[in-house]
Design an enzyme around this catalytic site. Sequence first.
Site, PDB file in Angstrom:
ATOM      1  N   HIS A  40       0.969  -1.116   0.060  1.00 22.11           N
ATOM      2  CA  HIS A  40       0.068   0.014   0.036  1.00 22.11           C
ATOM      3  C   HIS A  40       0.814   1.246  -0.111  1.00 22.11           C
ATOM      4  O   HIS A  40       2.121   1.130   0.519  1.00 22.11           O
ATOM      5  CB  HIS A  40      -0.905   0.077   1.199  1.00 22.11           C
ATOM      6  CG  HIS A  40      -1.759   1.365   1.427  1.00 22.11           C
ATOM      7  ND1 HIS A  40      -2.818   1.561   0.581  1.00 22.11           N
ATOM      8  CD2 HIS A  40      -1.719   2.280   2.292  1.00 22.11           C
ATOM      9  CE1 HIS A  40      -3.415   2.858   0.917  1.00 22.11           C
ATOM     10  NE2 HIS A  40      -2.858   3.068   2.094  1.00 22.11           N
ATOM     11  N   ASN A  55       0.134   9.036   1.268  1.00 20.13           N
ATOM     12  CA  ASN A  55       1.064  10.176   1.516  1.00 20.13           C
ATOM     13  C   ASN A  55       1.853  10.025   2.995  1.00 20.13           C
ATOM     14  O   ASN A  55       2.634  10.677   3.132  1.00 20.13           O
ATOM     15  CB  ASN A  55       0.236  11.628   1.550  1.00 20.13           C
ATOM     16  CG  ASN A  55       1.320  12.640   1.483  1.00 20.13           C
ATOM     17  OD1 ASN A  55       2.122  12.592   0.697  1.00 20.13           O
ATOM     18  ND2 ASN A  55       0.728  13.792   1.858  1.00 20.13           N
ATOM     19  N   VAL A  64       3.698   0.842   2.635  1.00 23.43           N
ATOM     20  CA  VAL A  64       3.396  -0.429   3.508  1.00 23.43           C
ATOM     21  C   VAL A  64       4.203  -1.631   2.878  1.00 23.43           C
ATOM     22  O   VAL A  64       3.594  -1.726   1.567  1.00 23.43           O
ATOM     23  CB  VAL A  64       2.121  -0.564   4.022  1.00 23.43           C
ATOM     24  CG1 VAL A  64       1.954  -1.693   4.978  1.00 23.43           C
ATOM     25  CG2 VAL A  64       1.537   0.438   4.678  1.00 23.43           C
ATOM     26  N   LYS A 113       5.953  -0.632   7.877  1.00 18.80           N
ATOM     27  CA  LYS A 113       5.194   0.405   7.779  1.00 18.80           C
ATOM     28  C   LYS A 113       6.291   1.657   7.690  1.00 18.80           C
ATOM     29  O   LYS A 113       7.043   1.799   8.814  1.00 18.80           O
ATOM     30  CB  LYS A 113       4.345   0.811   8.929  1.00 18.80           C
ATOM     31  CG  LYS A 113       3.114  -0.133   8.808  1.00 18.80           C
ATOM     32  CD  LYS A 113       2.000   0.076   9.856  1.00 18.80           C
ATOM     33  CE  LYS A 113       1.257   1.299   9.430  1.00 18.80           C
ATOM     34  NZ  LYS A 113      -0.103   1.550  10.530  1.00 18.80           N
ATOM     35  N   ASP A 117     -10.342   2.929  15.335  1.00 15.66           N
ATOM     36  CA  ASP A 117     -10.347   3.077  13.984  1.00 15.66           C
ATOM     37  C   ASP A 117     -11.038   1.659  13.339  1.00 15.66           C
ATOM     38  O   ASP A 117     -10.092   1.200  12.326  1.00 15.66           O
ATOM     39  CB  ASP A 117      -9.005   3.239  13.188  1.00 15.66           C
ATOM     40  CG  ASP A 117      -8.945   3.630  11.788  1.00 15.66           C
ATOM     41  OD1 ASP A 117     -10.163   4.330  11.663  1.00 15.66           O
ATOM     42  OD2 ASP A 117      -7.909   3.537  11.148  1.00 15.66           O
TER      43      ASP A 117
END
Length: 870
Positions: free
Chosen positions: A232, A235, A239, A254, A374
């Site tokens: 992934h 901005n 990842v 990450k 989240d």
Amino acid sequence: MDNQYEAYTFADPLFYESPRRWGAQEEFEAATRPLPAGWERGDLEMWSVVRPAGVVLPDQGWKIHVSSCAADAEAVLETLHAYCLSERITFKFLRGLPILQVQNSKYAPRGSSGKFCTVYPVDDAELERCLDGLGTLLAGRRGPYILSDARWEQGPLYLRYGGFVERHCRDAAGERVLALAGPDGALVPDVRGAGFSVPDWAPVPDCIAPAVAARRATRGPDLPYTVERVLHFSNAGGVYLARRAEGDPPVVLKEARPYAGLDQRGVDAVTRLRHEHEVLTRLAGIPGVPALPGGDPAAPGEQSLFSVWEHEFLAQEHIEGQSLSQWLTGHYPLIHPDPDPQTVAEYTQEALGLVERIERTLAAIHARGIVFGDLHPRNLIVRPDGEICFIDFELASPADAFVRPALGAAGFTAPAGYSGSDIDHYGLAAIRLWLFLPLVQLTALDPAKADELADVIERRFPVPAGYTEPIRRMIAAPPAPAPPATRTARPGIGHGREAAHALLTATPADWPRLRDSLAEGITAMATPDRTDRLFPGDVAQFRHGGLGIAHGAAGVLYALHTTGAEVREEHVRWLVDASRTRITAPGLYFGGHGVAHVLDLLGEREAALALLRSLEAVREESTGPSLATGAPGISLTLLHFASVTGEARLLDEALALAQGAADTLEKNGRTDGRRPAGLLAGASGAALALIRLYEHTGDGALLERARTLLELDLDRCLTVADGTTQVVDGRRVLPYVETGSAGIGLVLNALLAHLPDSPAVSYEPSIRRAAEPEFIIQPGLFNGRAGLIGYLALTAARADARHTGPGHTAALLDRHRALLALHQITYQGHLAFPGDQLLRLSADLATGAAGVLLALGTALGGTPFLPWTG
């Protein structure tokens, strides 16, 4: 969700709105300060442009970008402003701090992140002088690294070769893009991605040659891991899947970029990454939480957080499996035609099991004193054994020092009034809803929608008693205590919901009342006092302008006029006036040719012909083969005006444009894997133009060529296991009008009217089958249910002839119409619909209420559908 939409949701709770309107609430003082004599200021959406009178810029060259973090922005701007005024140099800057924050936010485009100010030197000498002067003045200032540029020394200045004036050409996909002039003067795309590139022919001044060479030689960071693939990009950073050494278990790396990937509080990616490391350390040992590899077992997480160059990295356990979003795509039964009760029941049991496992893991996280913060489907991994793992803990918070998350996924983010563990319970309730009806984004627009969707879940799925209670309690009901300012109904939302719902679900349909409610809702949204747009629509209207058929006033007025609804004179006048000054791009759906066509239908032929003449100057930009922006759409427009004016020249031009598009498509042929498919972007659009030209001229060669082009798009289709034929688009298949099989089916229907025995007739049943499923994620015309309604209605005669009676298609259309109620959001007592991504209402033709109106008119009132489709 398409992350580009986030920036367009800040300024208005009901409609997508330009970030400039939101950013204008906190503009820099320099954006409005009077300029000295001999200077002038202009506005370009989010930018303020300051230029010295009499200074002529080259068309293209090396520009200087200035990066800044929010804390330094005002000082950086003041320094640059004073320098450029003293040196008489043209420059531009983002108008306000909120816009700068959006530019550097987590899901902002990576290629433009960090660009706060731009300086335009007129020649090499001025370029060198600016770099020396500004480099000294801004030394030590901080800002995000600009990925598309070459860095100048170690400060906040960056370099890129590009256009100084706005010119356009068509790229390989036929899209209208910003352009540079090559050595031969021909326009080529001005590539603006996240990587550094300089055209081979572009001059590199001696003063910047070392910086350019260093940037070209830059490799990736020297990591203590070998990266195997990118998982992934955002901005905030990448990842990656990586290994420390061959044979070691894979880890997820990450990456965090300093000063970039901001949340709504301005916290950057590095700060959130360090926080995630602390949280994962605290949660070590919970089965549904990724482990931190390396280090002493007595000190879990040691060596898992490290820095390379200016970026920070966090290594954590790689979780085998698929995201809950991917799991749903592969298992959800209602996206297939007519799933049997057993299939629905089996899915229900699987989904209930997942909910139970999510609850169990969440309880373990809460027991350690952490609020996840989240909870949404992309942050949940379904392991091969069906167990659940949570990922992405950057927004987690200790319960005893709770900080409300400043990022979140639409529909899963608890509104103000919830805090602590209730943030997670809200997200869990949203997942309960989403697993059975993936429309949870609608509840962010109208929380009361949750009750309606919960009712549908109970009717359609064999869920146990009480399953929907958390949905109703957490999403549809206000929290206690409820801050009144945060839980009152949105302006214009909700009133008359039951009456509007009844209009959609009534049997038989009351078409005049249905039409009038949609038309009145659209008209209530109009803003004739604005110059940028007349009706709210998709975010694309801020890129293409608010005039065109797809996303602008012309498309809305086309739908109203075609269906016999009231078209207000003031709205026609708005379009006429705007067409005289604001049309620059050619094209049928996104440009001026579509506007000219609609003006003529509205009785404004003089204005239409004047616009058509003005577009001749930009015709060279229109050689792309797509119906939306290129030669086929312009050909159909010219055919229309040739028919109504009798001008043979227009017919000749129409034929030449359509044949030219066919030449391009046939030259690339079936081997071009990048070629898009579908009505608006693929070869079907050119085939449609040739069919209509055949009908006008009787030239059979045009019809045969149309058949060949249609086969190019049919080659891009796949018949899948459920018996539907859809367009292959990467890992997914699409049934929709814009780039899917329904759009191809519209042109196939037109072709079969003249060649009923064509071998392509074999595709017709399975393409129609793809337009039948019960669940469609969006209501709109281009990529949603409305487009499927229009397609089914136009092809009803042929389809019903294959069945025992004329009621087959009518039953499908009645079901589609009733299911539109899932998406319906009442506005000022009238029917209204959300646009793409379901985050805001839209009136436009492509995504909103005008498209629904047009499709229902075709199905219920026998009115025309999209121009030239039937």
